[in-house]
Write a protein that holds these residues in place. Structure first.
Motif, mmCIF file in Angstrom:
data_model
loop_
_atom_site.group_PDB
_atom_site.id
_atom_site.type_symbol
_atom_site.label_atom_id
_atom_site.label_comp_id
_atom_site.label_asym_id
_atom_site.label_seq_id
_atom_site.Cartn_x
_atom_site.Cartn_y
_atom_site.Cartn_z
ATOM 1 N N PRO A 36 -160.736 30.147 50.799
ATOM 2 C CA PRO A 36 -160.534 28.718 51.093
ATOM 3 C C PRO A 36 -159.353 28.090 50.348
ATOM 4 O O PRO A 36 -158.813 27.077 50.767
ATOM 5 N N GLU A 37 -158.923 28.706 49.262
ATOM 6 C CA GLU A 37 -157.778 28.191 48.500
ATOM 7 C C GLU A 37 -156.444 28.513 49.171
ATOM 8 O O GLU A 37 -155.442 27.868 48.905
ATOM 9 N N ARG A 38 -156.437 29.558 50.026
ATOM 10 C CA ARG A 38 -155.201 29.980 50.683
ATOM 11 C C ARG A 38 -155.514 30.875 51.875
ATOM 12 O O ARG A 38 -155.531 32.087 51.786
ATOM 13 N N THR A 39 -155.739 30.258 52.995
ATOM 14 C CA THR A 39 -156.021 31.002 54.225
ATOM 15 C C THR A 39 -154.693 31.413 54.863
ATOM 16 O O THR A 39 -153.778 30.602 54.960
ATOM 17 N N VAL A 40 -154.607 32.672 55.280
ATOM 18 C CA VAL A 40 -153.396 33.169 55.946
ATOM 19 C C VAL A 40 -153.802 33.653 57.342
ATOM 20 O O VAL A 40 -154.568 34.601 57.473
ATOM 21 N N ARG A 41 -153.268 32.967 58.353
ATOM 22 C CA ARG A 41 -153.641 33.229 59.739
ATOM 23 C C ARG A 41 -152.471 33.841 60.506
ATOM 24 O O ARG A 41 -151.330 33.449 60.332
ATOM 25 N N VAL A 42 -152.797 34.767 61.411
ATOM 26 C CA VAL A 42 -151.839 35.336 62.361
ATOM 27 C C VAL A 42 -152.334 34.939 63.740
ATOM 28 O O VAL A 42 -153.514 35.102 64.057
ATOM 29 N N ARG A 43 -151.430 34.410 64.563
ATOM 30 C CA ARG A 43 -151.846 33.929 65.882
ATOM 31 C C ARG A 43 -150.861 34.400 66.941
ATOM 32 O O ARG A 43 -149.655 34.372 66.740
ATOM 33 N N VAL A 53 -150.008 29.564 56.750
ATOM 34 C CA VAL A 53 -150.701 29.518 55.462
ATOM 35 C C VAL A 53 -151.287 28.126 55.315
ATOM 36 O O VAL A 53 -150.577 27.127 55.512
ATOM 37 N N LYS A 54 -152.584 28.059 54.997
ATOM 38 C CA LYS A 54 -153.248 26.771 54.797
ATOM 39 C C LYS A 54 -153.858 26.738 53.407
ATOM 40 O O LYS A 54 -154.423 27.729 52.946
ATOM 41 N N GLY A 55 -153.754 25.582 52.770
ATOM 42 C CA GLY A 55 -154.358 25.385 51.464
ATOM 43 C C GLY A 55 -155.758 24.823 51.600
ATOM 44 O O GLY A 55 -156.278 24.683 52.711
ATOM 45 N N PRO A 56 -156.378 24.467 50.473
ATOM 46 C CA PRO A 56 -157.729 23.908 50.526
ATOM 47 C C PRO A 56 -157.720 22.509 51.131
ATOM 48 O O PRO A 56 -156.744 21.771 51.015
ATOM 49 N N SER A 57 -158.829 22.147 51.757
ATOM 50 C CA SER A 57 -158.979 20.806 52.327
ATOM 51 C C SER A 57 -159.312 19.811 51.220
ATOM 52 O O SER A 57 -159.907 20.165 50.208
ATOM 53 N N ASN A 58 -158.951 18.554 51.471
ATOM 54 C CA ASN A 58 -159.355 17.502 50.540
ATOM 55 C C ASN A 58 -160.851 17.239 50.717
ATOM 56 O O ASN A 58 -161.521 17.868 51.533
ATOM 57 N N GLU A 59 -161.381 16.284 49.952
ATOM 58 C CA GLU A 59 -162.821 16.031 49.944
ATOM 59 C C GLU A 59 -163.379 15.670 51.323
ATOM 60 O O GLU A 59 -164.456 16.103 51.701
ATOM 61 N N SER A 60 -162.626 14.893 52.093
ATOM 62 C CA SER A 60 -163.112 14.478 53.417
ATOM 63 C C SER A 60 -162.943 15.577 54.469
ATOM 64 O O SER A 60 -163.505 15.491 55.550
ATOM 65 N N GLY A 61 -162.152 16.593 54.161
ATOM 66 C CA GLY A 61 -161.916 17.677 55.106
ATOM 67 C C GLY A 61 -160.838 17.385 56.132
ATOM 68 O O GLY A 61 -160.603 18.185 57.024
ATOM 69 N N THR A 62 -160.163 16.230 56.000
ATOM 70 C CA THR A 62 -159.172 15.851 57.013
ATOM 71 C C THR A 62 -157.754 16.336 56.704
ATOM 72 O O THR A 62 -156.956 16.477 57.611
ATOM 73 N N THR A 63 -157.447 16.571 55.429
ATOM 74 C CA THR A 63 -156.062 16.828 55.032
ATOM 75 C C THR A 63 -155.953 18.105 54.206
ATOM 76 O O THR A 63 -156.766 18.344 53.318
ATOM 77 N N ARG A 64 -154.933 18.889 54.516
ATOM 78 C CA ARG A 64 -154.629 20.064 53.696
ATOM 79 C C ARG A 64 -153.195 20.506 53.939
ATOM 80 O O ARG A 64 -152.583 20.167 54.954
ATOM 81 N N PHE A 65 -152.692 21.286 53.006
ATOM 82 C CA PHE A 65 -151.362 21.871 53.133
ATOM 83 C C PHE A 65 -151.373 22.866 54.287
ATOM 84 O O PHE A 65 -152.327 23.642 54.445
ATOM 85 N N GLU A 66 -150.305 22.847 55.104
ATOM 86 C CA GLU A 66 -150.155 23.842 56.167
ATOM 87 C C GLU A 66 -148.681 24.179 56.310
ATOM 88 O O GLU A 66 -147.843 23.293 56.432
ATOM 89 N N TRP A 67 -148.378 25.465 56.269
ATOM 90 C CA TRP A 67 -147.019 25.957 56.495
ATOM 91 C C TRP A 67 -147.114 26.986 57.610
ATOM 92 O O TRP A 67 -147.985 27.858 57.603
ATOM 93 N N GLU A 68 -146.213 26.861 58.604
ATOM 94 C CA GLU A 68 -146.256 27.770 59.743
ATOM 95 C C GLU A 68 -144.845 28.164 60.136
ATOM 96 O O GLU A 68 -143.924 27.355 60.075
#
Length: 157
Positions: A36-43, A53-68
């Protein structure tokens, strides 16, 4: 922080979205890492490949780091062979409503029967029009994250 993804996720309660949607695009995706701290997806989406690459979600689950970044479909196919078990397959429909686009994912395989819609926002409290086919909000419920659906599919709930 740059590369923030802000989105809300909902269950879909009817197939009415299909009347308003673009033709579906087939998606296959796997995860090189589901921490959950660093998800790496191939699509693979249509004829294109993506590495995300996605980082952890904030408390509400709406926002997180995403690099593609886009990669070739053949590179993505080779990387999917290295992924953890649980490759996801789904059809994605897009529905434009007002200033927003809802991405509706109709899952297949072990997740068949699950239909989820996401809407990306510019900020967490941005208002958006809710279509009649939108059901219960599941933003922040980790069991609906694709990385978790690859490990514990909807059919096994």
């Amino acid at each position: 922080m740059e590369h923030l993804e802000i989105e809300r996720k909902f269950l879909v309660k009817s197939e009415a979205y299909k009347k308003e949607a673009t033709s579906p695009i087939r998606i296959a995706q796997g995860f090189l890492n589901t921490d959950p701290e660093r998800t790496v997806r191939v699509r693979i989406m249509g004829e294109k490949g993506f590495l995300t690459v996605k980082g952890p979600s904030n408390e509400s689950g709406t926002t997180r780091f995403e690099w593609e970044t886009e990669i070739t479909a053949s590179e993505a196919t080779n990387l999917i062979d290295l992924c953890e078990d649980g490759i996801l397959e789904k059809n994605r429909f897009e529905v434009k409503l007002g200033n927003h686009v809802f991405e509706v994912d109709e899952f297949m395989g072990d997740n068949k029967g699950l239909v989820v819609a996401e809407v990306e926002l510019k900020h967490e409290d941005e208002r958006f029009e809710k279509p009649s086919w939108l059901g219960e909000e599941v933003t922040g419920q980790t069991k609906y994250y694709n990385s978790q659906l690859s490990k514990l599919p909807y059919s096994k709930w």
